[in-house]
Scaffold this active site. Structure first.
Site, PDB file in Angstrom:
ATOM      1  N   HIS A  99     -15.458 -35.458 -37.510  1.00 26.23           N
ATOM      2  CA  HIS A  99     -14.164 -34.970 -38.017  1.00 26.23           C
ATOM      3  C   HIS A  99     -14.446 -33.826 -38.999  1.00 26.23           C
ATOM      4  O   HIS A  99     -15.168 -32.896 -38.664  1.00 26.23           O
ATOM      5  CB  HIS A  99     -13.441 -36.175 -38.626  1.00 26.23           C
ATOM      6  CG  HIS A  99     -11.984 -36.016 -38.926  1.00 26.23           C
ATOM      7  ND1 HIS A  99     -11.236 -34.947 -38.521  1.00 26.23           N
ATOM      8  CD2 HIS A  99     -11.125 -36.828 -39.617  1.00 26.23           C
ATOM      9  CE1 HIS A  99      -9.981 -35.107 -38.931  1.00 26.23           C
ATOM     10  NE2 HIS A  99      -9.883 -36.235 -39.615  1.00 26.23           N
ATOM     11  N   HIS A 123     -12.920 -30.824 -29.030  1.00 29.19           N
ATOM     12  CA  HIS A 123     -11.807 -31.440 -29.751  1.00 29.19           C
ATOM     13  C   HIS A 123     -11.148 -32.456 -28.854  1.00 29.19           C
ATOM     14  O   HIS A 123     -11.056 -32.251 -27.643  1.00 29.19           O
ATOM     15  CB  HIS A 123     -10.783 -30.364 -30.167  1.00 29.19           C
ATOM     16  CG  HIS A 123      -9.890 -30.806 -31.261  1.00 29.19           C
ATOM     17  ND1 HIS A 123      -8.746 -31.532 -31.016  1.00 29.19           N
ATOM     18  CD2 HIS A 123      -9.994 -30.666 -32.600  1.00 29.19           C
ATOM     19  CE1 HIS A 123      -8.171 -31.803 -32.181  1.00 29.19           C
ATOM     20  NE2 HIS A 123      -8.895 -31.296 -33.162  1.00 29.19           N
ATOM     21  N   ASP A 147     -13.608 -26.145 -37.523  1.00 28.22           N
ATOM     22  CA  ASP A 147     -14.774 -26.217 -38.402  1.00 28.22           C
ATOM     23  C   ASP A 147     -15.805 -25.124 -38.135  1.00 28.22           C
ATOM     24  O   ASP A 147     -16.668 -24.879 -38.980  1.00 28.22           O
ATOM     25  CB  ASP A 147     -15.450 -27.595 -38.258  1.00 28.22           C
ATOM     26  CG  ASP A 147     -14.616 -28.691 -38.886  1.00 28.22           C
ATOM     27  OD1 ASP A 147     -14.032 -28.442 -39.947  1.00 28.22           O
ATOM     28  OD2 ASP A 147     -14.531 -29.789 -38.299  1.00 28.22           O
TER      29      ASP A 147
HETATM   30  N1  ACO Z   1     -21.159 -29.882 -27.861  1.00 28.92           N
HETATM   31  C1  ACO Z   1     -21.587 -30.191 -26.617  1.00 28.92           C
HETATM   32  N2  ACO Z   1     -20.911 -31.013 -25.789  1.00 28.92           N
HETATM   33  C2  ACO Z   1     -19.776 -31.538 -26.231  1.00 28.92           C
HETATM   34  C3  ACO Z   1     -19.270 -31.244 -27.501  1.00 28.92           C
HETATM   35  C4  ACO Z   1     -20.000 -30.392 -28.323  1.00 28.92           C
HETATM   36  N3  ACO Z   1     -19.601 -30.088 -29.558  1.00 28.92           N
HETATM   37  N4  ACO Z   1     -18.123 -31.916 -27.667  1.00 28.92           N
HETATM   38  C5  ACO Z   1     -17.904 -32.605 -26.555  1.00 28.92           C
HETATM   39  N5  ACO Z   1     -18.897 -32.390 -25.697  1.00 28.92           N
HETATM   40  C6  ACO Z   1     -19.044 -32.978 -24.361  1.00 28.92           C
HETATM   41  C7  ACO Z   1     -19.571 -34.404 -24.474  1.00 28.92           C
HETATM   42  O1  ACO Z   1     -20.965 -34.436 -24.477  1.00 28.92           O
HETATM   43  C8  ACO Z   1     -18.953 -35.030 -23.241  1.00 28.92           C
HETATM   44  O2  ACO Z   1     -19.703 -34.624 -22.139  1.00 28.92           O
HETATM   45  P1  ACO Z   1     -19.899 -35.617 -20.862  1.00 28.92           P
HETATM   46  O3  ACO Z   1     -18.516 -35.825 -20.301  1.00 28.92           O
HETATM   47  O4  ACO Z   1     -20.817 -34.865 -19.992  1.00 28.92           O
HETATM   48  O5  ACO Z   1     -20.502 -36.889 -21.422  1.00 28.92           O
HETATM   49  C9  ACO Z   1     -17.586 -34.368 -23.142  1.00 28.92           C
HETATM   50  O6  ACO Z   1     -17.741 -33.099 -23.787  1.00 28.92           O
HETATM   51  C10 ACO Z   1     -16.488 -35.139 -23.858  1.00 28.92           C
HETATM   52  O7  ACO Z   1     -16.888 -35.360 -25.191  1.00 28.92           O
HETATM   53  P2  ACO Z   1     -16.409 -36.571 -26.078  1.00 28.92           P
HETATM   54  O8  ACO Z   1     -17.288 -36.646 -27.286  1.00 28.92           O
HETATM   55  O9  ACO Z   1     -16.268 -37.806 -25.259  1.00 28.92           O
HETATM   56  O10 ACO Z   1     -14.949 -36.109 -26.428  1.00 28.92           O
HETATM   57  P3  ACO Z   1     -14.077 -36.575 -27.643  1.00 28.92           P
HETATM   58  O11 ACO Z   1     -12.691 -36.284 -27.325  1.00 28.92           O
HETATM   59  O12 ACO Z   1     -14.391 -37.968 -28.058  1.00 28.92           O
HETATM   60  O13 ACO Z   1     -14.710 -35.613 -28.755  1.00 28.92           O
HETATM   61  C11 ACO Z   1     -15.205 -34.534 -30.681  1.00 28.92           C
HETATM   62  C12 ACO Z   1     -14.122 -34.837 -29.641  1.00 28.92           C
HETATM   63  C13 ACO Z   1     -15.637 -35.821 -31.378  1.00 28.92           C
HETATM   64  C14 ACO Z   1     -14.610 -33.600 -31.707  1.00 28.92           C
HETATM   65  C15 ACO Z   1     -16.446 -33.871 -29.993  1.00 28.92           C
HETATM   66  O14 ACO Z   1     -16.052 -32.699 -29.328  1.00 28.92           O
HETATM   67  C16 ACO Z   1     -17.566 -33.593 -30.980  1.00 28.92           C
HETATM   68  O15 ACO Z   1     -18.329 -34.502 -31.312  1.00 28.92           O
HETATM   69  N6  ACO Z   1     -17.668 -32.313 -31.478  1.00 28.92           N
HETATM   70  C17 ACO Z   1     -18.697 -31.970 -32.438  1.00 28.92           C
HETATM   71  C18 ACO Z   1     -18.270 -32.397 -33.842  1.00 28.92           C
HETATM   72  C19 ACO Z   1     -17.105 -31.566 -34.346  1.00 28.92           C
HETATM   73  O16 ACO Z   1     -17.111 -30.341 -34.295  1.00 28.92           O
HETATM   74  N7  ACO Z   1     -16.116 -32.251 -34.919  1.00 28.92           N
HETATM   75  C20 ACO Z   1     -14.936 -31.597 -35.511  1.00 28.92           C
HETATM   76  C21 ACO Z   1     -13.723 -31.758 -34.651  1.00 28.92           C
HETATM   77  S1  ACO Z   1     -12.338 -30.897 -35.340  1.00 28.92           S
HETATM   78  C22 ACO Z   1     -11.857 -31.882 -36.614  1.00 28.92           C
HETATM   79  O17 ACO Z   1     -11.921 -33.061 -36.589  1.00 28.92           O
HETATM   80  C23 ACO Z   1     -11.364 -31.250 -37.825  1.00 28.92           C
END
Ligand code: ACO
Length: 376
Positions: free
Chosen positions: A220, A259, A313
């Site tokens: 987050h 996201h 972010d």
């Molecule tokens: N880099 C690479 N791959 C990613 C990323 C990323 N930042 N984010 C998602 N993916 C991929 C996952 O590996 C997954 O791939 P798969 O289907 O091959 O397994 C797919 O995209 C779905 O990802 P999830 O993590 O299941 O999606 P979710 O909706 O739960 O995730 C989240 C959202 C937690 C924000 C995720 O994108 C992440 O961890 N991002 C990095 C951390 C981040 O930047 N957080 C800030 C978010 S904005 C905020 O809260 C203010």
């Protein structure tokens, strides 16, 4: 039997009039007004009024609201001693969560949750966030706290209290825009946490404290600090592509991308990218901006098809660095702004409350005989 929706993805758990997100089109509106227009034309004070009242204020209303906020900038007696007693090496998000929680101790009626009291408490916490963060940061640097300036905007007052000198109008305006962009975002994790807590008719401080605990997580709001660490690990613009590819091959996530709701470019990132470029140019940090651009380039080539784009972010890291903020203050900056949204949601939840109490899908055994400890 109920079936679990992991992460509550796609579940509509509340109604809100504060903000609207279209994740497919990359749209964010506060009370119907596009985020880009607010970032360009509004102020953090006016945006907070909008979120808490459901409409933009008149000039007089804004004047009263702003004066009220400014009259609460100073910390209650004793809070500076509390800050001085904290370990200097403590992480600012842990400090902030502790201090916001402790503000309840200075409130003679911390539990009153009627609409007027909830607003007053929200105003108090919001107004004091700059003093809490700045005083702790100065204390750990061995510097005396700087008194708040009631003649300054929320953004300019914070930077003045932090640095002991007034920011340039450009810096104050840039920081104000950051505050607007982070103020609210639908039922994100920390906002949900705040709504869940207040739905027990607990108290505003507890709800905001819970939200702070949620926000600091790296999935987050904590991601803005991870972005900065990543930029620090990448030695040059040329090295960015190899770095990202290696991480992706190892199935690691790249901070500042992806996201739960946006499957298009986060509109806050669009604004912040432009702002980061302008500030990087002004402050001699173009290398940082160019590294960010290089990372974005690889990520778009590799991941845009999966709907993974920069989130709020990603470019806020460069922006905050150019404003001169210490790395571990990045997430507290997010928190300072998001208090406006959290409080707005707390007020909204209290106005039409129903206890949050979802079901769980039980996956354990049944009818297990109890074995006395001597037999195990
Ligand atoms: N880099 C690479 N791959 C990613 C990323 C990323 N930042 N984010 C998602 N993916 C991929 C996952 O590996 C997954 O791939 P798969 O289907 O091959 O397994 C797919 O995209 C779905 O990802 P999830 O993590 O299941 O999606 P979710 O909706 O739960 O995730 C989240 C959202 C937690 C924000 C995720 O994108 C992440 O961890 N991002 C990095 C951390 C981040 O930047 N957080 C800030 C978010 S904005 C905020 O809260 C203010």
């Amino acid at each position: 039997m109920p079936t679990a929706h992991k992460g509550l993805e796609g579940i509509v758990a509340a109604q809100t009039r504060l903000s609207f997100i279209d994740g497919e089109k990359g749209v964010l509106e506060y009370v119907g007004i596009d985020i880009d227009a607010l970032a360009r034309l509004s102020t953090f004070e006016e945006t907070t009024y909008l979120l808490w009242n459901g409409r933009l204020p008149t000039r007089d209303e804004l004047g009263v609201f702003t004066a009220d906020l400014r009259s609460r900038y100073a910390l209650p007696a004793g809070v500076h001693q509390r800050i001085a007693s904290l370990p200097r090496g403590a992480q600012p998000m842990h400090v902030l969560r502790t201090l916001v929680s402790s503000l309840a101790l200075d409130d003679p009626s911390p539990n009153s949750n009627d609409a007027a009291s909830a607003r007053q408490k929200s105003m108090d916490v919001l107004a004091r966030m700059p003093a809490l963060i700045a005083a702790f940061d100065r204390s750990r640097r061995g510097l005396a706290a700087v008194a708040p300036r009631a003649d300054l905007s929320f953004a300019a007052n914070f930077l003045t209290m932090l640095n002991g000198a007034e920011p340039t109008p450009t810096m104050a305006r840039a920081f104000d825009a950051c505050m607007i962009l982070h103020a609210d975002h639908g039922l994100n994790n920390s906002t949900f946490a705040a709504r869940v807590v207040i739905s027990t008719l607990s108290d505003v401080y507890s709800a905001l404290t819970a939200a702070l605990g949620s926000l600091r997580g790296p999935l987050h709001g904590g991601a803005n600090e991870d972005v900065m660490r990543m930029l620090g690990e990448i030695p040059s613009v040329e090295a960015a592509e190899g770095y990202v590819r290696q991480k992706l091959e190892g199935k690691a996530k790249i901070a500042g991308f992806g996201h739960r709701v946006y499957k298009a470019y986060d509109p806050r990132a669009t604004y912040l990218k432009t702002l980061a470029k302008q500030l990087a140019t002004d402050t001699g940090n173009m290398g940082l901006y160019e590294k960010s651009q290089a990372i974005e380039g690889v990520m778009l080539r590799e991941k845009a098809a999966k709907g993974i784009y920069p989130n709020v972010d990603f470019y806020s890291a460069t922006t905050y660095h150019c404003i001169g903020l210490a790395l571990d203050l990045f997430t507290p900056m997010f928190a300072m702004s998001r208090i406006a949204g959290w409080a707005g949601h707390v007020i909204e939840q209290l106005a039409d409350n129903r206890l949050y109490r979802p079901d769980a899908e039980y996956t354990g055994p049944h009818a297990v005989a109890y074995r006395p400890i001597a037999e195990r």
